[in-house]
Enzyme design. Structure first.
Site, PDB file in Angstrom:
ATOM      1  N   GLY A  55      39.696  39.266  47.404  1.00  7.13           N
ATOM      2  CA  GLY A  55      40.765  38.554  46.746  1.00  7.13           C
ATOM      3  C   GLY A  55      41.439  39.374  45.672  1.00  7.13           C
ATOM      4  O   GLY A  55      40.730  40.206  44.949  1.00  7.13           O
ATOM      5  N   GLN A  60      45.261  41.191  37.748  1.00  6.71           N
ATOM      6  CA  GLN A  60      44.318  42.378  37.828  1.00  6.71           C
ATOM      7  C   GLN A  60      45.049  43.566  37.851  1.00  6.71           C
ATOM      8  O   GLN A  60      44.344  44.724  37.908  1.00  6.71           O
ATOM      9  CB  GLN A  60      43.427  41.932  38.952  1.00  6.71           C
ATOM     10  CG  GLN A  60      42.497  41.004  38.696  1.00  6.71           C
ATOM     11  CD  GLN A  60      41.569  40.658  39.830  1.00  6.71           C
ATOM     12  OE1 GLN A  60      42.011  40.040  40.844  1.00  6.71           O
ATOM     13  NE2 GLN A  60      40.436  41.362  39.868  1.00  6.71           N
ATOM     14  N   CYS A  97      33.822  40.610  41.261  1.00  6.83           N
ATOM     15  CA  CYS A  97      35.104  40.495  40.894  1.00  6.83           C
ATOM     16  C   CYS A  97      35.477  42.136  40.703  1.00  6.83           C
ATOM     17  O   CYS A  97      34.790  42.811  40.009  1.00  6.83           O
ATOM     18  CB  CYS A  97      35.320  39.997  39.479  1.00  6.83           C
ATOM     19  SG  CYS A  97      37.144  40.124  39.018  1.00  6.83           S
ATOM     20  N   LEU A  98      36.625  42.461  41.307  1.00  6.49           N
ATOM     21  CA  LEU A  98      37.117  43.902  41.235  1.00  6.49           C
ATOM     22  C   LEU A  98      37.437  44.166  39.875  1.00  6.49           C
ATOM     23  O   LEU A  98      37.289  45.549  39.533  1.00  6.49           O
ATOM     24  CB  LEU A  98      38.491  43.986  41.977  1.00  6.49           C
ATOM     25  CG  LEU A  98      38.208  43.907  43.633  1.00  6.49           C
ATOM     26  CD1 LEU A  98      39.693  43.844  44.228  1.00  6.49           C
ATOM     27  CD2 LEU A  98      37.288  44.855  44.034  1.00  6.49           C
ATOM     28  N   HIS A 139      38.321  31.509  42.263  1.00  6.17           N
ATOM     29  CA  HIS A 139      38.103  32.645  41.282  1.00  6.17           C
ATOM     30  C   HIS A 139      39.493  33.164  41.162  1.00  6.17           C
ATOM     31  O   HIS A 139      39.692  33.378  40.015  1.00  6.17           O
ATOM     32  CB  HIS A 139      37.245  33.684  42.137  1.00  6.17           C
ATOM     33  CG  HIS A 139      36.999  34.823  41.643  1.00  6.17           C
ATOM     34  ND1 HIS A 139      35.779  35.111  41.291  1.00  6.17           N
ATOM     35  CD2 HIS A 139      37.862  35.756  41.271  1.00  6.17           C
ATOM     36  CE1 HIS A 139      35.982  36.516  40.712  1.00  6.17           C
ATOM     37  NE2 HIS A 139      37.198  37.096  40.671  1.00  6.17           N
ATOM     38  N   GLU A 140      40.371  33.572  42.205  1.00  7.50           N
ATOM     39  CA  GLU A 140      41.611  33.896  41.925  1.00  7.50           C
ATOM     40  C   GLU A 140      42.587  33.084  41.058  1.00  7.50           C
ATOM     41  O   GLU A 140      43.371  33.450  39.967  1.00  7.50           O
ATOM     42  CB  GLU A 140      42.322  34.339  43.329  1.00  7.50           C
ATOM     43  CG  GLU A 140      41.509  35.185  44.197  1.00  7.50           C
ATOM     44  CD  GLU A 140      41.062  36.570  43.368  1.00  7.50           C
ATOM     45  OE1 GLU A 140      41.589  37.061  42.489  1.00  7.50           O
ATOM     46  OE2 GLU A 140      39.920  36.921  43.907  1.00  7.50           O
ATOM     47  N   HIS A 143      41.783  33.490  37.490  1.00  4.84           N
ATOM     48  CA  HIS A 143      42.421  34.754  36.917  1.00  4.84           C
ATOM     49  C   HIS A 143      43.590  34.504  36.330  1.00  4.84           C
ATOM     50  O   HIS A 143      44.100  34.973  35.223  1.00  4.84           O
ATOM     51  CB  HIS A 143      42.473  35.814  37.803  1.00  4.84           C
ATOM     52  CG  HIS A 143      41.442  36.731  38.227  1.00  4.84           C
ATOM     53  ND1 HIS A 143      40.838  37.383  37.251  1.00  4.84           N
ATOM     54  CD2 HIS A 143      40.516  37.053  39.050  1.00  4.84           C
ATOM     55  CE1 HIS A 143      39.958  38.227  37.667  1.00  4.84           C
ATOM     56  NE2 HIS A 143      39.488  37.856  38.769  1.00  4.84           N
TER      57      HIS A 143
HETATM   58 ZN    ZN Z   1      38.256  38.587  40.189  1.00  7.10          ZN
END
Ligand code: ZN
Length: 472
Positions: A55, A60, A97-98, A139-140, A143
């Site tokens: 995701g 991000q 998480c990225l 989660h997204e 963000h």
């Molecule tokens: Zn993340």
């Protein structure tokens, strides 16, 4: 969605770090969905796939707009202005998480969730999910509100850099087992283990797994046991794993070039000698047989020739006069495992990895032991015979003939004495027998009679009346 679809679209850099303001802002809703929105969606999907994530939210990549993309393995989902409309149950699981690439944490989230949003054409859509999809949606969306998973996690842990290295391990005997253990204990990402097929062992010929296989099973690492390393299906399986590096320690098979070319860092081998000395299958035995006082371990990039690859790291080990093939094997296995860990860490640290070309003109060879290597030639000098005996201790054992039967001899010492080579020139009831050689003599303190167990010579002498003048 195939990667080709995004050809010509560039993956963007992902913003990382919990302090980055762009990750901590509340994002703005999209008012009009147009071509630039669709372009952004394509870039986000490309970026997510390229980074191997499930995701991605627009902040991000540095854009504070309410857009997310996801793919938990069921196809791409694009959502503009997403809003949670229903949430049910609770579930705790590990999450990453990225934007926080070095951390994982345990986060409790809604087990099932329904989200309302808009697609790229501006149509209202609903997405309902449970498990990983539910988790990824929450989660997204977090963000978009400047919330990171670590804000909600009960427990946050650091991912060791070692675990990000994708390693395939190939090895078979105890010598290799020690290296595999070190990789797992140092948390390298060992994805698979390749080892020789189970072999019949002992009197019952019971099919027995290799030491490496048994250890891999205890760690629950998948094991492959191809009959031939050239098997195209096996090569494809290795290729599909996309290893960063393949580690080879006493695997027992020659690897074809197709495999050597798979990992981006190459195939790394741990060899039990100071290359280019003792290339081949039996470097530990041969070093002791030759009376070497120093040997060691070399790690190298594997090449097509036998042990000819460019060397990476080397470590010397002294050979004591009390060392046997067994004790030196254990020392080298331990040092080999340490040097392997040091070698792989070079790849993690982005440092220049040494590549020292071997000087072929200095190469010596350590071929596999043959039955002839085991037979003691009493015409040789005492020192060579003692070295042969300790090199082959405990396996396969140096052999001689006593009263027409094959015996194995251990624990030899050079002593003074004169006689015909092979002749017993003294019997010391409590210590052993002294046999003449091509020079001086050898005191022999342990024996394994035919079909018997290894025992002190003094015990053997209790039941066997060996006489001075008898020949071995
Ligand atoms: Zn993340």
């Amino acid at each position: 969605m195939s990667e080709d679809f995004y050809e010509g679209i560039e993956a963007l850099p992902i913003f990382t770090g919990e302090e980055d303001p762009v990750l901590r802002k509340k994002s703005k809703a999209i008012k009009r969905i147009n071509n630039s929105t669709r372009e952004l969606l394509d870039q986000m999907a490309k970026t997510m796939y390229a980074a191997g994530g499930v995701g991605l939210a627009a902040p991000q990549i540095g854009i504070n707009k309410r857009i997310i993309v996801l793919d938990v393995g069921e196809g791409l989902i694009e959502l503009i202005n997403p809003e949670v409309t229903m949430q049910e149950g609770e579930e705790t699981a590990l999450e990453g998480c990225l934007s926080l690439p070095d951390l994982i944490g345990e986060v409790t989230r809604g087990r099932e969730v329904e989200v309302k949003g808009y697609d790229r054409q501006g149509r209202q859509i609903w997405v309902r999910g449970e498990g990983l999809l539910s988790r990824a949606l929450q989660h997204e969306i977090d963000h978009l509100d400047g919330i990171l998973f670590i804000d909600k996690a009960k427990k946050v842990m650091e991912i060791p850099p070692e675990s990000k290295l994708r390693v395939v391990f190939m090895g078979t005997p105890e010598f290799a087992e020690v290296s595999l253990k070190a990789l797992v204990e140092n948390r390298f990402g060992v994805m698979a283990v390749v080892t020789n097929p189970d072999r019949p062992k002992g009197r019952g010929k019971v099919l027995t797994p290799s030491p490496v296989k048994e250890l891999a099973n205890s760690y629950e690492i998948p094991v492959f046991q191809p009959k031939r390393a050239r098997d195209p299906e096996f090569i494809e399986q290795i290729r599909a794993m996309e290893p960063d590096v393949i580690v080879v320690v006493a695997y027992g098979k020659i690897l074809p070039k197709e495999i050597l070319d798979i990992p981006r860092y190459g195939c790394i081998n741990v060899h039990g000698s100071l290359l280019p000395e003792y290339r081949g299958a039996a470097p530990i035995h041969r070093a002791i047989m030759d009376g070497k006082e120093v040997t060691g371990i070399t790690t190298m990039f594997m090449a097509e020739g036998m042990d000819t690859g460019d060397m990476i790291l080397k470590k010397e080990i002294p050979v004591n006069s009390s060392d046997t093939g067994g004790s030196l094997h254990d020392k080298l296995a331990k040092v080999g495992a340490e040097l392997l860990v040091d070698t792989l860490r070079l790849f993690l640290e982005d440092r220049e990895v040494p590549r020292v070309v071997q000087d072929d003109s200095l190469a010596t060879y350590a071929p596999k032991l043959t039955p002839e290597d085991e037979v003691i030639n009493w015409h040789k000098d005492s020192e060579s015979i003692v070295n042969q005996i300790r090199a082959l201790d405990p396996w396969p054992g140096a052999t001689a003939t006593l009263r027409g039967k094959a015996i194995k001899l251990y624990a030899g010492e050079v002593v003074e004495g004169i006689g015909t080579p092979g002749e017993i020139i003294d019997v010391l009831q409590k210590v052993g027998i002294i046999v003449a050689t091509g020079s001086k003599a050898v005191l022999l303190k342990e024996i394994k009679p035919a079909n018997g167990k290894r025992m002190p010579m003094s015990a053997f002498l209790n039941g066997h009346d060996l006489k001075i003048g008898e020949r071995l």
